[in-house]
Scaffold this motif. Sequence first.
Motif, PDB file in Angstrom:
ATOM      1  N   THR A  18      46.806  34.200  26.580  1.00 21.91           N
ATOM      2  CA  THR A  18      45.557  34.336  27.319  1.00 21.91           C
ATOM      3  C   THR A  18      44.370  34.176  26.372  1.00 21.91           C
ATOM      4  OG1 THR A  18      46.684  35.905  28.765  1.00 21.91           O
ATOM      5  CG2 THR A  18      44.279  35.844  28.877  1.00 21.91           C
ATOM      6  N   PRO A  19      43.402  33.330  26.702  1.00 20.83           N
ATOM      7  CA  PRO A  19      42.208  33.216  25.863  1.00 20.83           C
ATOM      8  C   PRO A  19      41.518  34.582  25.744  1.00 20.83           C
ATOM      9  CG  PRO A  19      42.279  31.412  27.445  1.00 20.83           C
ATOM     10  CD  PRO A  19      43.367  32.385  27.824  1.00 20.83           C
ATOM     11  N   ALA A  20      40.953  34.847  24.589  1.00 18.31           N
ATOM     12  CA  ALA A  20      40.369  36.162  24.288  1.00 18.31           C
ATOM     13  C   ALA A  20      39.296  36.571  25.298  1.00 18.31           C
ATOM     14  CB  ALA A  20      39.795  36.171  22.875  1.00 18.31           C
ATOM     15  N   ASP A  21      38.445  35.645  25.730  1.00 21.96           N
ATOM     16  CA  ASP A  21      37.380  36.013  26.670  1.00 21.96           C
ATOM     17  C   ASP A  21      37.937  36.391  28.041  1.00 21.96           C
ATOM     18  OD1 ASP A  21      38.098  33.271  26.978  1.00 21.96           O
ATOM     19  OD2 ASP A  21      36.182  32.808  27.925  1.00 21.96           O
ATOM     20  N   ILE A  22      39.010  35.729  28.453  1.00 21.40           N
ATOM     21  CA  ILE A  22      39.632  36.065  29.729  1.00 21.40           C
ATOM     22  C   ILE A  22      40.366  37.391  29.621  1.00 21.40           C
ATOM     23  CG2 ILE A  22      41.434  35.382  31.371  1.00 21.40           C
ATOM     24  CD1 ILE A  22      40.480  32.489  30.982  1.00 21.40           C
ATOM     25  N   GLU A  23      41.065  37.616  28.522  1.00 23.28           N
ATOM     26  CA  GLU A  23      41.756  38.889  28.320  1.00 23.28           C
ATOM     27  C   GLU A  23      40.773  40.058  28.369  1.00 23.28           C
ATOM     28  OE1 GLU A  23      44.713  41.161  25.162  1.00 23.28           O
ATOM     29  OE2 GLU A  23      44.305  39.021  24.904  1.00 23.28           O
ATOM     30  N   LEU A  24      39.639  39.899  27.717  1.00 19.65           N
ATOM     31  CA  LEU A  24      38.616  40.943  27.733  1.00 19.65           C
ATOM     32  C   LEU A  24      38.138  41.212  29.172  1.00 19.65           C
ATOM     33  CD1 LEU A  24      36.680  42.873  26.279  1.00 19.65           C
ATOM     34  CD2 LEU A  24      35.113  40.933  26.010  1.00 19.65           C
ATOM     35  N   ALA A  25      37.894  40.151  29.933  1.00 16.36           N
ATOM     36  CA  ALA A  25      37.446  40.309  31.323  1.00 16.36           C
ATOM     37  C   ALA A  25      38.502  41.006  32.175  1.00 16.36           C
ATOM     38  CB  ALA A  25      37.091  38.944  31.911  1.00 16.36           C
ATOM     39  N   LEU A  26      39.765  40.720  31.932  1.00 20.85           N
ATOM     40  CA  LEU A  26      40.845  41.364  32.689  1.00 20.85           C
ATOM     41  C   LEU A  26      40.898  42.858  32.392  1.00 20.85           C
ATOM     42  CD1 LEU A  26      43.705  38.719  32.313  1.00 20.85           C
ATOM     43  CD2 LEU A  26      41.951  38.897  34.096  1.00 20.85           C
ATOM     44  N   HIS A  27      40.775  43.217  31.120  1.00 19.73           N
ATOM     45  CA  HIS A  27      40.760  44.635  30.743  1.00 19.73           C
ATOM     46  C   HIS A  27      39.534  45.340  31.340  1.00 19.73           C
ATOM     47  CE1 HIS A  27      44.242  45.004  28.134  1.00 19.73           C
ATOM     48  NE2 HIS A  27      43.964  43.785  27.681  1.00 19.73           N
ATOM     49  N   GLU A  28      38.397  44.666  31.342  1.00 19.04           N
ATOM     50  CA  GLU A  28      37.197  45.256  31.933  1.00 19.04           C
ATOM     51  C   GLU A  28      37.386  45.486  33.429  1.00 19.04           C
ATOM     52  OE1 GLU A  28      34.076  42.571  30.790  1.00 19.04           O
ATOM     53  OE2 GLU A  28      33.842  43.497  28.819  1.00 19.04           O
ATOM     54  N   HIS A  29      38.028  44.549  34.103  1.00 18.06           N
ATOM     55  CA  HIS A  29      38.295  44.710  35.538  1.00 18.06           C
ATOM     56  C   HIS A  29      39.210  45.912  35.787  1.00 18.06           C
ATOM     57  CE1 HIS A  29      38.946  43.655  39.731  1.00 18.06           C
ATOM     58  NE2 HIS A  29      40.239  43.833  39.523  1.00 18.06           N
ATOM     59  N   LEU A  30      40.274  46.019  35.000  1.00 16.50           N
ATOM     60  CA  LEU A  30      41.188  47.153  35.161  1.00 16.50           C
ATOM     61  C   LEU A  30      40.469  48.472  34.889  1.00 16.50           C
ATOM     62  CD1 LEU A  30      44.414  45.706  33.490  1.00 16.50           C
ATOM     63  CD2 LEU A  30      44.024  46.092  35.939  1.00 16.50           C
ATOM     64  N   ASP A  31      39.688  48.526  33.818  1.00 19.51           N
ATOM     65  CA  ASP A  31      38.944  49.746  33.487  1.00 19.51           C
ATOM     66  C   ASP A  31      37.979  50.113  34.610  1.00 19.51           C
ATOM     67  OD1 ASP A  31      40.274  49.892  31.059  1.00 19.51           O
ATOM     68  OD2 ASP A  31      38.599  49.075  29.902  1.00 19.51           O
ATOM     69  N   HIS A  32      37.237  49.140  35.097  1.00 17.36           N
ATOM     70  CA  HIS A  32      36.263  49.371  36.164  1.00 17.36           C
ATOM     71  C   HIS A  32      36.945  49.875  37.440  1.00 17.36           C
ATOM     72  CE1 HIS A  32      32.688  48.801  38.624  1.00 17.36           C
ATOM     73  NE2 HIS A  32      33.452  48.170  39.503  1.00 17.36           N
ATOM     74  N   SER A  33      38.151  49.378  37.682  1.00 12.93           N
ATOM     75  CA  SER A  33      38.898  49.742  38.887  1.00 12.93           C
ATOM     76  C   SER A  33      39.732  51.012  38.707  1.00 12.93           C
ATOM     77  CB  SER A  33      39.834  48.590  39.281  1.00 12.93           C
ATOM     78  OG  SER A  33      39.096  47.414  39.526  1.00 12.93           O
ATOM     79  N   GLY A  34      39.769  51.547  37.472  1.00 16.50           N
ATOM     80  CA  GLY A  34      40.567  52.741  37.204  1.00 16.50           C
ATOM     81  C   GLY A  34      42.067  52.476  37.231  1.00 16.50           C
ATOM     82  N   LEU A  35      42.460  51.247  36.910  1.00 20.16           N
ATOM     83  CA  LEU A  35      43.874  50.863  36.942  1.00 20.16           C
ATOM     84  C   LEU A  35      44.427  50.702  35.532  1.00 20.16           C
ATOM     85  CD1 LEU A  35      43.584  48.162  39.742  1.00 20.16           C
ATOM     86  CD2 LEU A  35      44.499  50.485  39.988  1.00 20.16           C
ATOM     87  N   HIS A  36      45.738  50.889  35.404  1.00 20.18           N
ATOM     88  CA  HIS A  36      46.414  50.703  34.117  1.00 20.18           C
ATOM     89  C   HIS A  36      47.222  49.413  34.083  1.00 20.18           C
ATOM     90  CE1 HIS A  36      45.343  54.696  32.741  1.00 20.18           C
ATOM     91  NE2 HIS A  36      45.663  55.134  33.953  1.00 20.18           N
ATOM     92  N   PHE A  37      47.455  48.836  35.250  1.00 19.82           N
ATOM     93  CA  PHE A  37      48.257  47.609  35.332  1.00 19.82           C
ATOM     94  C   PHE A  37      47.791  46.777  36.513  1.00 19.82           C
ATOM     95  CE2 PHE A  37      51.678  45.153  37.235  1.00 19.82           C
ATOM     96  CZ  PHE A  37      52.116  44.420  36.150  1.00 19.82           C
ATOM     97  N   GLY A  38      47.862  45.486  36.358  1.00 26.29           N
ATOM     98  CA  GLY A  38      47.602  44.571  37.452  1.00 26.29           C
ATOM     99  C   GLY A  38      48.194  43.218  37.112  1.00 26.29           C
ATOM    100  N   ALA A  39      48.583  42.482  38.123  1.00 28.36           N
ATOM    101  CA  ALA A  39      49.122  41.133  37.926  1.00 28.36           C
ATOM    102  C   ALA A  39      48.030  40.128  38.288  1.00 28.36           C
ATOM    103  CB  ALA A  39      50.350  40.923  38.799  1.00 28.36           C
ATOM    104  N   PHE A  40      47.605  39.374  37.307  1.00 21.75           N
ATOM    105  CA  PHE A  40      46.582  38.352  37.495  1.00 21.75           C
ATOM    106  C   PHE A  40      47.263  36.989  37.457  1.00 21.75           C
ATOM    107  CE2 PHE A  40      44.443  41.955  35.612  1.00 21.75           C
ATOM    108  CZ  PHE A  40      43.218  42.005  36.249  1.00 21.75           C
TER     109      PHE A  40
END
Length: 70
Positions: free
Chosen positions: A25-47
Amino acid sequence: MSGSIGYLLHWRADYSRLRYTPMPTPADIELALHEHLDHSGLHFGAFDFALDAGGQWRFLEFTDLLSDCS
């Protein structure tokens, strides 16, 4: 549906034409995915993503474990 126009209407209509390849995963996309999980209060998600003809990552869908996937 191989050889028909069905695959033009929905990308999953003709699985024989698809290729699946795990990729880093490109670093900028990985960062955005982690931010989405954090914002949503989730520990896991399938993107799910696809690469377009130019190599750009295109978002398809997100599924979390809290969804009713039955």
